[in-house]
Scaffold this motif. Structure first.
Motif, short mmCIF file in Angstrom:
data_model
loop_
_atom_site.label_atom_id
_atom_site.label_comp_id
_atom_site.label_asym_id
_atom_site.label_seq_id
_atom_site.Cartn_x
_atom_site.Cartn_y
_atom_site.Cartn_z
N PRO A 38 13.72 31.45 53.87
CA PRO A 38 14.77 30.56 54.26
C PRO A 38 14.96 29.41 52.89
CG PRO A 38 13.08 30.51 55.93
CD PRO A 38 12.56 31.30 54.83
N PHE A 39 16.00 29.33 52.69
CA PHE A 39 16.70 28.35 51.48
C PHE A 39 17.85 27.87 51.70
CE2 PHE A 39 17.28 27.37 46.79
CZ PHE A 39 16.16 27.01 46.59
N ALA A 40 17.81 26.49 51.75
CA ALA A 40 19.16 25.64 52.16
C ALA A 40 19.70 25.14 50.82
CB ALA A 40 18.89 24.78 53.20
N VAL A 41 20.81 25.34 50.68
CA VAL A 41 21.67 24.97 49.48
C VAL A 41 22.77 24.15 49.86
CG1 VAL A 41 22.51 25.43 47.30
CG2 VAL A 41 20.61 26.92 47.91
N THR A 42 23.18 23.06 49.14
CA THR A 42 24.41 22.35 49.12
C THR A 42 24.58 21.64 48.18
OG1 THR A 42 25.76 21.13 50.70
CG2 THR A 42 23.64 20.23 50.16
N ALA A 43 26.30 21.52 47.71
CA ALA A 43 26.72 20.89 46.71
C ALA A 43 27.45 19.75 47.05
CB ALA A 43 27.58 21.81 45.87
N LEU A 44 27.11 18.54 47.14
CA LEU A 44 27.45 17.38 47.74
C LEU A 44 28.28 16.45 46.50
CD1 LEU A 44 24.91 15.87 50.12
CD2 LEU A 44 26.63 17.51 50.54
N PRO A 45 29.68 15.98 46.95
CA PRO A 45 30.19 15.03 46.14
C PRO A 45 29.96 13.67 46.86
CG PRO A 45 31.79 15.95 47.75
CD PRO A 45 30.37 16.89 47.96
N VAL A 46 30.85 12.77 46.59
CA VAL A 46 30.49 11.22 47.00
C VAL A 46 30.54 11.37 48.70
CG1 VAL A 46 31.64 9.03 47.35
CG2 VAL A 46 31.52 10.04 45.09
N LEU A 55 17.54 22.74 48.06
CA LEU A 55 18.55 22.53 46.73
C LEU A 55 19.76 21.79 47.15
CD1 LEU A 55 18.49 23.17 43.76
CD2 LEU A 55 19.85 25.44 44.25
N LEU A 56 19.85 20.50 46.72
CA LEU A 56 21.16 19.79 46.84
C LEU A 56 21.54 19.16 45.44
CD1 LEU A 56 21.33 16.87 49.63
CD2 LEU A 56 22.49 16.71 47.36
N VAL A 57 22.58 19.61 44.96
CA VAL A 57 23.20 19.81 43.86
C VAL A 57 24.42 18.67 43.75
CG1 VAL A 57 22.28 22.00 43.03
CG2 VAL A 57 24.65 21.48 43.58
N PRO A 58 24.31 18.10 42.60
CA PRO A 58 25.34 16.96 42.30
C PRO A 58 26.90 17.86 42.12
CG PRO A 58 24.10 17.04 40.37
CD PRO A 58 23.47 18.08 41.21
N ASP A 59 27.56 17.85 43.14
CA ASP A 59 28.69 18.39 42.97
C ASP A 59 29.95 17.58 42.23
OD1 ASP A 59 30.98 20.46 44.30
OD2 ASP A 59 31.62 18.54 44.23
N GLY A 60 29.80 16.28 42.55
CA GLY A 60 30.89 15.29 42.08
C GLY A 60 30.18 14.69 40.71
N GLN A 61 31.19 14.40 39.99
CA GLN A 61 30.93 13.59 38.70
C GLN A 61 30.33 12.39 38.97
OE1 GLN A 61 30.87 14.74 36.10
NE2 GLN A 61 32.62 16.02 35.35
N PRO A 62 30.86 11.72 40.18
CA PRO A 62 30.15 10.28 40.37
C PRO A 62 28.76 10.46 41.09
CG PRO A 62 32.55 10.46 41.24
CD PRO A 62 32.29 11.72 40.82
N VAL A 63 28.52 11.62 41.39
CA VAL A 63 27.14 11.75 41.89
C VAL A 63 26.13 11.92 40.55
CG1 VAL A 63 25.43 13.18 43.11
CG2 VAL A 63 27.79 12.70 44.22
N ARG A 64 26.68 12.78 39.53
CA ARG A 64 26.11 12.79 38.27
C ARG A 64 25.84 11.49 37.43
NH1 ARG A 64 27.19 13.64 33.09
NH2 ARG A 64 29.56 13.68 33.46
N TRP A 65 26.89 10.72 37.69
CA TRP A 65 27.02 9.48 37.05
C TRP A 65 25.89 8.69 37.37
CZ3 TRP A 65 32.89 8.98 37.18
CH2 TRP A 65 33.61 9.86 36.08
#
Length: 268
Positions: A35-43, A64-74
């Motif tokens: 089992p391995f849950a992954v999502t890419a989240l914007p604002v 794994l929850l990755v910064p999909d949106g530029q504002p999340v990376r910022w």
């Protein structure tokens, strides 16, 4: 390869990572069939967790929850000084995972969206990546499922022999589905949202220049104002204010407890 652990953005734990690491971790779990849950989240995705303690619990349990949106990376860079140079955009992550799955080779399953979209998506991915096996595909039902319907979906995925399932039910439903079903499936579940529509060719992506400036939301709003205006008119200004409050220390979002969901919602 960047894998620097998780950092809080409004109480949601976001991975400081890049494409290479995200792909490696996901495909490794597919190879081992765990089992391995992954999502890419914007604002919008971050805000669903920031404002709902039960959903925050779900998101913070993701592997794994990755910064999909530029504002999340910022936000990661401004609050935590991590120096992340690029986001991990869900639609691009989907393609990178498919490329690796094709080279292994390991089969994938497509779940969610509409029947016509998912059929075109399967065809397009198979053409793009020689050797990629789409073991099965099933459109979403966009309803609360009975136990029988839920088990029917899960059984179809298991019988297919897929090593990974991509899910597209819309945010936050796809993350709820991944949280509730990853253990039963015992393979990676990757929530990718609009990636299904983009790669099926049914919805156009924002130009790269707008994506780089963090204005993809404006492009999508212009194309789908009736569906998206509430999301962006309410959540975007709220996000800016809440990030500023976290940066200055005015609010400790991590002090707010997350609450384990009392029951499954059985979306599908």
């Amino acid at each position: 390869m960047i894998n620097a652990g998780k950092r809080s953005v409004l109480g949601v734990q976001v991975d400081v990572t890049d494409y290479e690491s995200a792909v490696e971790r996901t495909v490794d779990a597919a190879q081992r069939r765990i089992p391995f849950a992954v999502t890419a989240l914007p604002v919008h995705g971050i805000m669903t967790g920031a404002l709902d303690p039960e959903h925050r619990f779900r998101l913070n349990s993701f592997d794994l929850l990755v910064p999909d949106g530029q504002p999340v990376r910022w936000a990661l860079n401004l609050i935590h000084g991590v120096g992340l140079k690029e986001r991990v955009y869900g639609p691009s992550l989907m393609l990178a995972i498919c490329e690796r799955m094709a080279s292994e080779p390991l089969p994938i399953y497509l779940f969610g969206s509409r029947a016509e979209t998912i059929a075109r998506l399967g065809q397009n991915l198979s053409k793009r990546f020689a050797g990629l096996e789409v073991a099965g595909e099933q459109p979403g039902r966009y309803s609360v499922l009975s136990s029988a319907d839920k088990n029917e979906i899960l059984d179809a995925i298991k019988r297919s022999g897929a090593s990974l399932v991509f899910a597209r039910l819309g945010c936050p439903r796809q993350e709820v589905w991944a949280y509730e079903n990853r253990e039963a499936l015992s393979i990676p579940v990757v929530s990718v949202g609009a990636g299904f529509d983009f790669h099926a060719g049914t919805v156009r992506q924002a130009p790269p220049s707008l994506q780089k400036m963090g204005l993809e939301w404006a492009y999508r709003l212009a194309r789908e104002p009736r569906r998206l205006w509430r999301r962006y008119a309410i959540y975007n200004p709220m996000y800016v204010g809440m990030v500023a409050a976290q940066m200055t220390g005015a609010v400790d979002f991590d002090a707010r407890p997350a609450t384990r969901p009392a029951r499954d919602l059985n979306y599908g």
